[in-house]
Write a protein that holds these residues in place. Structure first.
Motif, short mmCIF file in Angstrom:
data_model
loop_
_atom_site.label_atom_id
_atom_site.label_comp_id
_atom_site.label_asym_id
_atom_site.label_seq_id
_atom_site.Cartn_x
_atom_site.Cartn_y
_atom_site.Cartn_z
N CYS A 40 0.95 -1.28 0.10
CA CYS A 40 -0.10 0.14 0.07
C CYS A 40 0.92 1.29 -0.12
N HIS B 57 -0.65 -4.41 6.40
CA HIS B 57 -2.12 -4.30 6.88
C HIS B 57 -3.26 -5.00 5.76
N GLU B 58 -2.65 -5.15 4.63
CA GLU B 58 -3.60 -6.03 3.44
C GLU B 58 -3.14 -7.22 3.52
N GLU C 291 -8.88 -5.76 2.07
CA GLU C 291 -8.81 -4.49 2.95
C GLU C 291 -9.19 -3.10 2.00
ZN LIG Z 1 -3.76 0.23 2.53
#
Ligand SMILES: [Zn+2]
Ligand SMILES: [Zn+2]
Length: 371
Positions: A45, A66-67, A172
Motif C-alpha cells: 500500500c 496491513h492488507e 482491505e
Molecule cells: Zn492500505
C-alpha cells in the motif's frame, strides 16, 4: 513452563526511517483466546512507503503490512470456540485492533477507537503494520511476515474457498471503498463523482455501483487508469489535465452536479475540488490521506455554508469487510485484474521501486508469502 516455538517466521522490518531489512523471529503457540495466522498474501500500500519515509509517525522498528489474508495456523481453545474456526480455515483479519469497549467502539465507529491505556504502552487506534512496533510482544504485528499474531480483540472474517488468494488480497482496500460509500450514504439512483482512480478509487467505483449508484463519473489524470475505471462501473470519465472546467464536465456527464462526491486522490487540491462538484445539500466524502501537515482550503460560505454540504471524512475500513468479502465472492467486477504484480518477501525493495515509480502500469502489487 517452557513451550517450544511453533516455528520460525521470516519478516521484512523497517528498523528505522528509510531502511528495509529481512530477518526472522520465533513464533510462539497462541494463548487460549488467540490464534496465529499463516499469511498467504499481503498487498503493498502507498501507506507502507509513507511509513518507510517516516511520514506517519515514528513507529520503528516496524513490520509493515496491513492488507493481509491467510489461514489459521494455530488456534487456542477459547478462540476456536468463540470464533468457530479451525486450523486451515481461510481468513481475513481487519487491520485495526479496537478495544470494543470505549464509547466510539460502542457506537460502531471502531476505526476511531479511543482506548488510551498507558499500561500497554501502545498508541490510541492500534493498527497492524502501521503503529505497533515490533518490540511489542510477540513481534508479529505486520503482514510482511509468514505469521501474524491475532489477539482476542482482533476482528476476523472467514474467506470463501472460491476467492483466489491474489484477489483476496484486495479485501482491505475494497473494505475501505465500501466504508467511503457508506459514509456518503450512496443509495439507489444516486449520481456519484469519484476523484482519484488509484486502486481504491477504482474499487470505490465498483462499490458505489453495488450500492445502487445510477451514474458514476471518475475524475483523474492518467488515461490508462480512467479507461480501467470503466471496467469497474464508471460510466463517464473526466481528465482534469485536459479539461479546463472540471465542474462543468462533471455536471454534463451526470446531468447536474453529483449527489455524492468521493475524494480518494489524497491531495489537498482534490479535496478543494471535491466540494465544488456536489449539488446543494449533497454529501462529500474525503477518504484520501494527504499527510499530517496538509491544510485544505474550502470556500466556506460559497461552497459549504450556503449550500449546506455534508463533509464526511472516511477513515480506514470499519464496517467494510462484510460487503467487501461479499463483493469479491460475487465477482461482478474483474477484481483480479487489479493485482498486476507479485513479488516474494525477499524482493520487497524491488517491489517498492516499481510501486514508487509506478512502473509497468502497476496498479496493485502483492507479496506472496506462501502460494
Ligand atoms: Zn492500505
Ligand atoms: Zn475502543
Amino acid at each position: 513452563m517452557v513451550t517450544a516455538a511453533l516455528t520460525i517466521s521470516r519478516q521484512a522490518v523497517f528498523p528505522e526511517r528509510g531502511v528495509i531489512e529481512l530477518t526472522t523471529i520465533e513464533v510462539q503457540p497462541p494463548a487460549s483466546d488467540q490464534l496465529v495466522m499463516r499469511v498467504r498474501r499481503v498487498g503493498i500500500c502507498a501507506t507502507d512507503l509513507h511509513l518507510l519515509e517516516g511520514h506517519i509517525g515514528d513507529p520503528f522498528p516496524l513490520v509493515p503490512g496491513h492488507e493481509f489474508v491467510g489461514e489459521v495456523a494455530a488456534i487456542g481453545g477459547d478462540a476456536a470456540q468463540r470464533r468457530n474456526l479451525a486450523v486451515g480455515d481461510r481468513i481475513a483479519v481487519e487491520m485495526q485492533l479496537p478495544c470494543g469497549a470505549c464509547p466510539r467502539c460502542a457506537e460502531g465507529r471502531y476505526n476511531i477507537c479511543d482506548r488510551d491505556d498507558p499500561a500497554d504502552g501502545l498508541p490510541v487506534g492500534r493498527e497492524y503494520g502501521v503503529n505497533i512496533p515490533r518490540t511489542a510482544e510477540p513481534g508479529l504485528w505486520g503482514g510482511y511476515s509468514d505469521y501474524l499474531h491475532v489477539p482476542a480483540e482482533a476482528i476476523v472474517h472467514r474467506l470463501p474457498e472460491s476467492v483466489p488468494w491474489d484477489t483476496a488480497a484486495l479485501v482491505e482496500p475494497l473494505a475501505v471503498s465500501f466504508r467511503a460509500v457508506q459514509r456518503g450514504r450512496v443509495t439507489e439512483g444516486d449520481t456519484v463523482a469519484i476523484i482519484g482512480p488509484g486502486p481504491v478509487g477504482l474499487l470505490v467505483s465498483a462499490a458505489a455501483k453495488i450500492a445502487g449508484a445510477a451514474r458514476v463519473v471518475m475524475v483523474g489524470t492518467r488515461p490508462n487508469r480512467l479507461d480501467l475505471a470503466r471496467r469497474f462501473g464508471t460510466d463517464f470519465t473526466v481528465n482534469s489535465r485536459e479539461v479546463d472546467d472540471v465542474r462543468g464536465a462533471v455536471a454534463e456527464a451526470l446531468g447536474g452536479l453529483a449527489d455524492v462526491v468521493i475524494e480518494i486522490a489524497g491531495v489537498t487540491d482534490a479535496q478543494s475540488l471535491a466540494v465544488t462538484l456536489v449539488r446543494r445539500g449533497g454529501r462529500v466524502v474525503l477518504a484520501g490521506a494527504c499527510g499530517w501537515s496538509a491544510d485544505v482550503t474550502f470556500g466556506a460560505d460559497r461552497d459549504l455554508l450556503t449550500r449546506e454540504i455534508d463533509v464526511l471524512p472516511s477513515f480506514l475500513s470499519a464496517g467494510g469487510y462484510e460487503p467487501s468479502i461479499a463483493a469479491l465472492t460475487d465477482a461482478a467486477y474483474p477484481y483480479a485484474d487489479l493485482v498486476t504484480h507479485r513479488f516474494s518477501l525477499e524482493q520487497v525493495s524491488d517491489a517498492y521501486d516499481v510501486v514508487r515509480e509506478k512502473r509497468d502500469d502497476v496498479i496493485k502489487a502483492v507479496l506472496v508469502l506462501a502460494d
